[in-house]
Design a protein around this motif. Structure first.
Motif, PDB file in Angstrom:
ATOM      1  N   PHE A  67      -0.916   1.019   9.215  1.00 23.59           N
ATOM      2  CA  PHE A  67      -2.256   0.518   9.503  1.00 23.59           C
ATOM      3  C   PHE A  67      -2.791   1.171  10.766  1.00 23.59           C
ATOM      4  O   PHE A  67      -2.133   1.152  11.807  1.00 23.59           O
ATOM      5  CB  PHE A  67      -2.252  -1.008   9.693  1.00 23.59           C
ATOM      6  N   GLU A  68      -3.994   1.735  10.655  1.00 20.69           N
ATOM      7  CA  GLU A  68      -4.654   2.374  11.788  1.00 20.69           C
ATOM      8  C   GLU A  68      -6.004   1.672  11.929  1.00 20.69           C
ATOM      9  O   GLU A  68      -6.692   1.431  10.936  1.00 20.69           O
ATOM     10  CB  GLU A  68      -4.842   3.858  11.435  1.00 20.69           C
ATOM     11  N   PHE A  69      -6.385   1.322  13.160  1.00 19.29           N
ATOM     12  CA  PHE A  69      -7.572   0.495  13.372  1.00 19.29           C
ATOM     13  C   PHE A  69      -8.711   1.337  13.926  1.00 19.29           C
ATOM     14  O   PHE A  69      -8.546   2.005  14.953  1.00 19.29           O
ATOM     15  CB  PHE A  69      -7.230  -0.671  14.297  1.00 19.29           C
ATOM     16  N   LEU A  70      -9.843   1.304  13.261  1.00 17.91           N
ATOM     17  CA  LEU A  70     -10.951   2.182  13.600  1.00 17.91           C
ATOM     18  C   LEU A  70     -12.255   1.410  13.733  1.00 17.91           C
ATOM     19  O   LEU A  70     -12.569   0.576  12.886  1.00 17.91           O
ATOM     20  CB  LEU A  70     -11.175   3.210  12.479  1.00 17.91           C
ATOM     21  N   ALA A  71     -13.009   1.719  14.785  1.00 17.26           N
ATOM     22  CA  ALA A  71     -14.373   1.185  14.901  1.00 17.26           C
ATOM     23  C   ALA A  71     -15.319   2.338  14.619  1.00 17.26           C
ATOM     24  O   ALA A  71     -15.644   3.110  15.515  1.00 17.26           O
ATOM     25  CB  ALA A  71     -14.597   0.613  16.305  1.00 17.26           C
ATOM     26  N   THR A  72     -15.716   2.488  13.352  1.00 22.14           N
ATOM     27  CA  THR A  72     -16.541   3.645  12.999  1.00 22.14           C
ATOM     28  C   THR A  72     -17.356   3.349  11.744  1.00 22.14           C
ATOM     29  O   THR A  72     -17.273   2.278  11.162  1.00 22.14           O
ATOM     30  CB  THR A  72     -15.651   4.891  12.800  1.00 22.14           C
TER      31      THR A  72
ATOM     32  N   PHE B  36       0.820  -1.216   0.000  1.00 25.07           N
ATOM     33  CA  PHE B  36       0.000   0.000   0.000  1.00 25.07           C
ATOM     34  C   PHE B  36       0.853   1.266   0.000  1.00 25.07           C
ATOM     35  O   PHE B  36       0.596   2.207  -0.736  1.00 25.07           O
ATOM     36  CB  PHE B  36      -0.972  -0.034   1.181  1.00 25.07           C
ATOM     37  N   GLU B  37       1.842   1.325   0.883  1.00 23.06           N
ATOM     38  CA  GLU B  37       2.792   2.449   0.934  1.00 23.06           C
ATOM     39  C   GLU B  37       2.106   3.783   1.248  1.00 23.06           C
ATOM     40  O   GLU B  37       2.622   4.854   0.900  1.00 23.06           O
ATOM     41  CB  GLU B  37       3.613   2.541  -0.375  1.00 23.06           C
ATOM     42  N   VAL B  38       0.931   3.697   1.863  1.00 25.89           N
ATOM     43  CA  VAL B  38       0.177   4.885   2.287  1.00 25.89           C
ATOM     44  C   VAL B  38      -0.528   4.521   3.599  1.00 25.89           C
ATOM     45  O   VAL B  38      -0.558   3.352   3.989  1.00 25.89           O
ATOM     46  CB  VAL B  38      -0.890   5.313   1.250  1.00 25.89           C
ATOM     47  N   PRO B  39      -1.155   5.497   4.284  1.00 26.03           N
ATOM     48  CA  PRO B  39      -1.954   5.162   5.465  1.00 26.03           C
ATOM     49  C   PRO B  39      -3.127   4.255   5.088  1.00 26.03           C
ATOM     50  O   PRO B  39      -3.789   4.485   4.069  1.00 26.03           O
ATOM     51  CB  PRO B  39      -2.455   6.524   5.951  1.00 26.03           C
ATOM     52  N   VAL B  40      -3.350   3.239   5.908  1.00 21.81           N
ATOM     53  CA  VAL B  40      -4.440   2.293   5.677  1.00 21.81           C
ATOM     54  C   VAL B  40      -5.327   2.271   6.924  1.00 21.81           C
ATOM     55  O   VAL B  40      -4.838   2.027   8.033  1.00 21.81           O
ATOM     56  CB  VAL B  40      -3.909   0.870   5.417  1.00 21.81           C
ATOM     57  N   LEU B  41      -6.619   2.535   6.731  1.00 23.51           N
ATOM     58  CA  LEU B  41      -7.565   2.444   7.841  1.00 23.51           C
ATOM     59  C   LEU B  41      -8.220   1.072   7.800  1.00 23.51           C
ATOM     60  O   LEU B  41      -8.844   0.717   6.796  1.00 23.51           O
ATOM     61  CB  LEU B  41      -8.633   3.531   7.732  1.00 23.51           C
ATOM     62  N   VAL B  42      -8.083   0.325   8.893  1.00 25.10           N
ATOM     63  CA  VAL B  42      -8.693  -0.999   8.975  1.00 25.10           C
ATOM     64  C   VAL B  42      -9.942  -0.893   9.848  1.00 25.10           C
ATOM     65  O   VAL B  42      -9.859  -0.510  11.019  1.00 25.10           O
ATOM     66  CB  VAL B  42      -7.709  -2.024   9.581  1.00 25.10           C
ATOM     67  N   LEU B  43     -11.096  -1.204   9.254  1.00 28.76           N
ATOM     68  CA  LEU B  43     -12.363  -1.123   9.988  1.00 28.76           C
ATOM     69  C   LEU B  43     -12.534  -2.386  10.828  1.00 28.76           C
ATOM     70  O   LEU B  43     -12.511  -3.499  10.312  1.00 28.76           O
ATOM     71  CB  LEU B  43     -13.529  -0.981   9.015  1.00 28.76           C
ATOM     72  N   THR B  44     -12.663  -2.200  12.130  1.00 24.58           N
ATOM     73  CA  THR B  44     -12.772  -3.343  13.031  1.00 24.58           C
ATOM     74  C   THR B  44     -13.592  -2.941  14.244  1.00 24.58           C
ATOM     75  O   THR B  44     -13.700  -1.750  14.564  1.00 24.58           O
ATOM     76  CB  THR B  44     -11.378  -3.824  13.482  1.00 24.58           C
ATOM     77  N   HIS B  45     -14.191  -3.918  14.888  1.00 21.42           N
ATOM     78  CA  HIS B  45     -14.954  -3.603  16.092  1.00 21.42           C
ATOM     79  C   HIS B  45     -14.044  -3.465  17.316  1.00 21.42           C
ATOM     80  O   HIS B  45     -14.446  -2.940  18.342  1.00 21.42           O
ATOM     81  CB  HIS B  45     -16.028  -4.669  16.339  1.00 21.42           C
ATOM     82  N   ARG B  46     -12.805  -3.983  17.203  1.00 25.96           N
ATOM     83  CA  ARG B  46     -11.877  -3.896  18.324  1.00 25.96           C
ATOM     84  C   ARG B  46     -10.676  -3.065  17.925  1.00 25.96           C
ATOM     85  O   ARG B  46      -9.826  -3.528  17.162  1.00 25.96           O
ATOM     86  CB  ARG B  46     -11.390  -5.314  18.690  1.00 25.96           C
ATOM     87  N   GLU B  47     -10.580  -1.877  18.420  1.00 30.22           N
ATOM     88  CA  GLU B  47      -9.447  -1.032  18.039  1.00 30.22           C
ATOM     89  C   GLU B  47      -8.152  -1.576  18.648  1.00 30.22           C
ATOM     90  O   GLU B  47      -8.177  -2.291  19.659  1.00 30.22           O
ATOM     91  CB  GLU B  47      -9.697   0.414  18.468  1.00 30.22           C
ATOM     92  N   ARG B  48      -7.030  -1.293  18.015  1.00 31.92           N
ATOM     93  CA  ARG B  48      -5.711  -1.680  18.525  1.00 31.92           C
ATOM     94  C   ARG B  48      -4.710  -0.636  18.073  1.00 31.92           C
ATOM     95  O   ARG B  48      -5.038   0.196  17.220  1.00 31.92           O
ATOM     96  CB  ARG B  48      -5.331  -3.083  18.037  1.00 31.92           C
ATOM     97  N   PRO B  49      -3.500  -0.630  18.629  1.00 31.85           N
ATOM     98  CA  PRO B  49      -2.540   0.423  18.258  1.00 31.85           C
ATOM     99  C   PRO B  49      -2.149   0.327  16.788  1.00 31.85           C
ATOM    100  O   PRO B  49      -2.159  -0.762  16.212  1.00 31.85           O
ATOM    101  CB  PRO B  49      -1.325   0.133  19.154  1.00 31.85           C
ATOM    102  N   PRO B  50      -1.774   1.451  16.185  1.00 30.88           N
ATOM    103  CA  PRO B  50      -1.343   1.439  14.778  1.00 30.88           C
ATOM    104  C   PRO B  50      -0.087   0.586  14.576  1.00 30.88           C
ATOM    105  O   PRO B  50       0.674   0.338  15.530  1.00 30.88           O
ATOM    106  CB  PRO B  50      -1.033   2.904  14.482  1.00 30.88           C
ATOM    107  N   ILE B  51       0.117   0.142  13.354  1.00 26.42           N
ATOM    108  CA  ILE B  51       1.317  -0.617  12.984  1.00 26.42           C
ATOM    109  C   ILE B  51       1.959   0.102  11.814  1.00 26.42           C
ATOM    110  O   ILE B  51       1.300   0.384  10.818  1.00 26.42           O
ATOM    111  CB  ILE B  51       0.962  -2.054  12.554  1.00 26.42           C
ATOM    112  N   GLU B  52       3.252   0.364  11.930  1.00 25.51           N
ATOM    113  CA  GLU B  52       3.930   1.087  10.854  1.00 25.51           C
ATOM    114  C   GLU B  52       5.002   0.253  10.186  1.00 25.51           C
ATOM    115  O   GLU B  52       5.683  -0.534  10.845  1.00 25.51           O
ATOM    116  CB  GLU B  52       4.571   2.357  11.422  1.00 25.51           C
TER     117      GLU B  52
END
Lengths: 213, 213
Positions: A125-130, A102-118
Motif C-alpha cells: 500500500f502506497e499513500f498518495l494525495a493526487t 491484492f498481491e500487487v502494488p496498491v495506491l491509496v488516495l488520501t489527503h494525508r500521505e503516510r509511509p507505505p505498508i508492505e
C-alpha cells in the motif's frame, strides 16, 4: 494495460448504502449487493483464504475470477483501505488482514500521505494525495504489462469514470432496491457513448453489465 | 385479475427523462429507452396500425405482446393521456389518435374531471379525481375477469407500487445513463421483499426484470 473497474450495485444504482457505523462500516445493507460475490469459490479462496474449494462456480464466479486476473496495480480510496475508521492511528494497517487479496502494488488516495505498508504476499500500500490522472500514471508504471484496477469506493470509481480514464466497467446488479446511499450513475450522463455494452444474468439472479471500449 | 405495470427505464432508473417540451412531450431522450419496444412487431401492429408484419420478434416482442394480453382495464395519469399538453381545451381527445391501442376502459387520474370519451375500437377514457385504491376498485369492476394495467406515467406507477397494489412489475432497462428525470426506484426501498424477481437479456441488449408475487 487496460484500466478496469468492477462494482456491485443495487437495481437503483446504489454502490455504497447509507447507514455506515462501526459495526457496519460499509452500511447495513451492503451485504445484499455483495452476497453473490461472497458466495463464489474465487472469493472464498482469494479473500477468505478458504482452501476447501467450496463456493459457487457459475457466471458470478467467472466474473470474480476475471476480477483478479491480470491486475498489475490497484487504485483505491481511503475509505476502501479503511483509513476513515482509524484516521489518527499511525499503526493502523487497514482492514484487509495480514494477507490482503491484492498481491500487487496498491495506491491509496488520501489527503494525508503516510509511509507505505508492505505485506509478504506482494501487496504494498502506497499513500498518495493526487489527482486521478496522476495516480493512474503512477499505477501504470507499477503495473508493468498488467492492468490497473480502480477498486473503489463508489466515489473514486465515479471520479475515474467521469474523467474518461476507464477502459472497462463491470457492474454486478443485484435486483434489490436500497433507496439511500451513494449512487454510481449520478453525473455519468451518456456514459454508454464511448463503450459497447453487454449484459448477462447469472444463476443467482444478478445482472452483470459490462461497458467495454 | 392481476394488477400489472410495465415500464421502460434507463440503467440509472429514469422512467421519464428531464427536458419535456412541446416538440418532445416525453423528454428529448425518451426515445432511447423505448427504442427496443417501438421496434417490435407488436408495437408496430398494435400502436402504429402497421399491417406489414415488420418489426422484431425476439424477447422484446414477447414482452410487448404480453403487455397487451389479458388486460381488462387500464389506469393512467393525466400526463400519459395528454391532458398536460392542452389542459384548457375541452375538446382535446388525448394524443393517442383515433384508434388508441388500449381497446378497453381506461381510467385517467386527474384533478379536474371531464366527460368520458369513447372510441369505436373499445377504448373508453373515463376521468377520475380519486386515490389509487379507489381507482383500482373501479378498474377491477370494469376489467371483469381481465387484469388491470397501470400504464404510467412514472409518478402514477410509483404511487401504486408504494401502496402495495401491484402484483407484477416488469421493467425493461435500456443500458444508457440519462442522469436527469423521474427515477422509478426512489422511495421503493426493499420493493423486492414481496416479490420473486427474475431477469433476462434480450437480443437488443435490453434487460427485462420482472417482480412477481
Amino acid at each position: 494495460m487496460a484500466v478496469r473497474i468492477d462494482l456491485n450495485i443495487s437495481l437503483d444504482g446504489v454502490a455504497m448504502p447509507a447507514g455506515q457505523s462501526p459495526e457496519h462500516p460499509m452500511g447495513e445493507e451492503w451485504g445484499k449487493i455483495v452476497a453473490h460475490y461472497a458466495a463464489t469459490r474465487t472469493f472464498r479462496r482469494r479473500v477468505l483464504h478458504d482452501p476447501s474449494g467450496e463456493g459457487t462456480t457459475g457466471v458470478d464466479d467467472r466474473y470474480a475470477a476475471a476480477y483478479f486476473h491480470g491486475v498489475g496495480a490497484e487504485i483505491m480510496g481511503a475509505g476502501m483501505f479503511g483509513l476513515h475508521a482509524y484516521p489518527d492511528d499511525a499503526d493502523w494497517r487497514g482492514w484487509w488482514g495480514d494477507e490482503p487479496p491484492f498481491e500487487v502494488p496498491v495506491l491509496v488516495l488520501t489527503h494525508r500521505e503516510r509511509p507505505p505498508i508492505e505485506f509478504a504476499n506482494g501487496t504494498r500500500f502506497e499513500f498518495l494525495a493526487t489527482s486521478p490522472q496522476s495516480a493512474l500514471t503512477r499505477a501504470q508504471e507499477l503495473a508493468g504489462a498488467g492492468d490497473v484496477r480502480v477498486g473503489g469506493g463508489a466515489g473514486v470509481a465515479r471520479d475515474f469514470l467521469a474523467a474518461g480514464l476507464v477502459d472497462r466497467l463491470h457492474v454486478a446488479i443485484t435486483p434489490v432496491v436500497l433507496g439511500r446511499g451513494v449512487r454510481l450513475w449520478d453525473d455519468l450522463h451518456e456514459l454508454e457513448r464511448d463503450y459497447a455494452v453487454t449484459s448477462e444474468v447469472a444463476e443467482s439472479g444478478v445482472i452483470h453489465v459490462t461497458f467495454a471500449r
